[in-house]
Design a protein around this motif. Structure first.
Motif, PDB file in Angstrom:
ATOM      1  N   SER A 180      -6.994  -9.361   7.864  1.00  0.00           N
ATOM      2  CA  SER A 180      -5.812  -8.677   7.262  1.00  0.00           C
ATOM      3  C   SER A 180      -4.907  -8.229   8.660  1.00  0.00           C
ATOM      4  O   SER A 180      -5.470  -7.927   9.603  1.00  0.00           O
ATOM      5  N   ARG A 223      -7.657  -0.185   3.841  1.00  0.00           N
ATOM      6  CA  ARG A 223      -7.727  -1.663   3.479  1.00  0.00           C
ATOM      7  C   ARG A 223      -7.671  -2.737   4.672  1.00  0.00           C
ATOM      8  O   ARG A 223      -8.567  -3.584   4.559  1.00  0.00           O
ATOM      9  N   THR A 247     -10.733  -5.421   4.845  1.00  0.00           N
ATOM     10  CA  THR A 247     -10.140  -6.601   4.497  1.00  0.00           C
ATOM     11  C   THR A 247     -10.391  -7.766   5.579  1.00  0.00           C
ATOM     12  O   THR A 247      -9.172  -7.536   6.355  1.00  0.00           O
ATOM     13  N   VAL A 259       0.909  -1.168  -0.034  1.00  0.00           N
ATOM     14  CA  VAL A 259      -0.011  -0.014  -0.104  1.00  0.00           C
ATOM     15  C   VAL A 259       0.837   1.284   0.171  1.00  0.00           C
ATOM     16  O   VAL A 259       1.977   1.014   0.382  1.00  0.00           O
ATOM     17  N   GLU A 293      -4.293   4.455   3.177  1.00  0.00           N
ATOM     18  CA  GLU A 293      -4.628   3.475   2.556  1.00  0.00           C
ATOM     19  C   GLU A 293      -4.429   2.356   3.273  1.00  0.00           C
ATOM     20  O   GLU A 293      -5.338   1.319   3.172  1.00  0.00           O
TER      21      GLU A 293
END
Length: 115
Positions: free
Chosen positions: A96, A89, A93, A80, A85
């Motif tokens: 993650s 994410r 996600t 990323v 970001e």
């Protein structure tokens, strides 16, 4: 370290965290699929996290990623471009794992402590 809110793990020891970020461990301790996110090797937050928390240098981690990719035994982490970001994410996600500086934390991500 930070993770998606759905991750049940709340702390990791250094060896497990290192294995996860080196892409040698592909699941969380409970078996959930792991998705690792990282900033560019030259990003100050990446350098600080890798050195202070994983006790390795960014180039050592890169060698580990290259090894699993080129041997066909795994894949590299998701890159990323910024902490903003990374936050988005991870928040969106499942499974993650990443890292953020304190000022980027909020209740959309779960902090994972280091044992």
């Amino acid at each position: 370290m930070v993770a998606h809110q759905g991750v049940s793990t709340t702390s990791l020891n250094r060896d497990t965290a290192r294995a996860m970020f080196a892409m040698r461990q592909r699941t969380w301790p409970d078996g959930q699929a792991l998705r690792v996110l990282v900033l560019p090797n030259n990003h100050p937050a990446h350098e600080r996290f890798v050195k202070q928390h994983l006790s390795v240098y960014p180039h050592q981690l890169q060698l580990s990623w290259d090894r699993v990719v080129f041997s066909g035994t795994g894949q590299a982490p998701i890159n990323v471009g910024s902490q903003s970001e990374m936050h988005e994410r991870i928040a969106n996600t499942p499974g993650s794992l990443g890292y953020l500086d304190r000022e980027h934390l909020d209740d959309r991500v779960q902090v994972i402590s280091m044992e």
